[in-house]
Design an enzyme around this catalytic site. Sequence first.
Site, PDB file in Angstrom:
ATOM      1  N   GLU A 195       0.827  -1.214   0.000  1.00 54.98           N
ATOM      2  CA  GLU A 195       0.000   0.000   0.000  1.00 54.98           C
ATOM      3  C   GLU A 195       0.857   1.259   0.000  1.00 54.98           C
ATOM      4  OE1 GLU A 195      -3.082  -0.174  -0.569  1.00 54.98           O
ATOM      5  OE2 GLU A 195      -3.544  -2.267  -0.074  1.00 54.98           O
ATOM      6  N   ARG A 235     -18.745  -0.370   4.567  1.00 59.52           N
ATOM      7  CA  ARG A 235     -19.968  -0.927   3.986  1.00 59.52           C
ATOM      8  C   ARG A 235     -20.593  -1.940   4.941  1.00 59.52           C
ATOM      9  NH1 ARG A 235     -18.289  -3.559  -1.107  1.00 59.52           N
ATOM     10  NH2 ARG A 235     -16.237  -2.853  -0.451  1.00 59.52           N
ATOM     11  N   CYS A 291      -8.302  -1.641   7.793  1.00 61.89           N
ATOM     12  CA  CYS A 291      -6.882  -1.678   7.388  1.00 61.89           C
ATOM     13  C   CYS A 291      -6.363  -0.272   7.088  1.00 61.89           C
ATOM     14  CB  CYS A 291      -6.684  -2.587   6.180  1.00 61.89           C
ATOM     15  SG  CYS A 291      -6.784  -4.331   6.614  1.00 61.89           S
ATOM     16  N   HIS A 299      -1.329  -5.633   2.112  1.00 61.49           N
ATOM     17  CA  HIS A 299      -2.510  -6.493   2.069  1.00 61.49           C
ATOM     18  C   HIS A 299      -2.128  -7.847   1.471  1.00 61.49           C
ATOM     19  CE1 HIS A 299      -5.861  -3.383   2.580  1.00 61.49           C
ATOM     20  NE2 HIS A 299      -6.261  -4.428   3.275  1.00 61.49           N
TER      21      HIS A 299
HETATM   22  N1  PCA Z   1      -8.777  -6.691   6.234  1.00 62.20           N
HETATM   23  C1  PCA Z   1      -9.759  -5.633   6.385  1.00 62.20           C
HETATM   24  C2  PCA Z   1      -9.780  -5.333   7.855  1.00 62.20           C
HETATM   25  C3  PCA Z   1      -9.036  -6.447   8.511  1.00 62.20           C
HETATM   26  C4  PCA Z   1      -8.397  -7.179   7.429  1.00 62.20           C
HETATM   27  O1  PCA Z   1      -7.594  -8.115   7.561  1.00 62.20           O
HETATM   28  C5  PCA Z   1      -9.465  -4.418   5.497  1.00 62.20           C
HETATM   29  O2  PCA Z   1      -8.916  -4.594   4.397  1.00 62.20           O
HETATM   30  O3  PCA Z   1      -9.772  -3.301   5.888  1.00 62.20           O
END
Ligand code: PCA
Length: 197
Positions: A78, A88, A141, A165
Amino acid sequence: MKRILLTGFEPFHEYKINSSWSLVDSFENTTSGIECIKFRLPVEFRVVSSIVPEILKQYKPDIVLAFGQCTGDSIRIERVALNLDDARTADNSGYTPADEPIHADGKNAYFSSLPIKAIQHAVAAKNIPAIISNSAGTYVCNHLFYELLYWCDKLSLPTKIGFVHLPRLTEQVSGTQNPSLPLQQMQIALHEIIKIL
Ligand code: PCA
């Protein structure tokens, strides 16, 4: 010894496990001469907000590398954290913020303070799919990523912050056509990332 704080999230929504915590939990405590501290976070906006300044002060990490799970097929490094909560679906406490700034006195966005392109290349060099992502979403996140960068800015900390991610683990998608990545590939990726930090 340099210290890196690795964070992963508890399960959320329909998932029984969260690949981000599976990776962090399975990783060694020291690698490439760097001490790895592990922290499991709840998928709750408000609790993440209260924990972030505490863990920065308590562990005084040189680097924080935070992980979350997504539904893609690649490791997503990211680039940017937005000052925005817009969910959502409810978080694990039942809270569903809509169009809310995270900090009224914060910047609209912060950029990752880790070398995202070098990270991408280090992972891709091991034939593991890795891309730069320009949106970490507006859920928990992104919220965590923003809080980490906000507090480093606010407290003038030298700590470097990054967010990654991860796809789901292979066992999370069995019996479906959904993309995934084996845990072992994620571990190799994390080794490669830490080596260049
Ligand atoms: N993914 C979610 C929140 C926790 C996670 O592992 C996100 O992408 O926000």
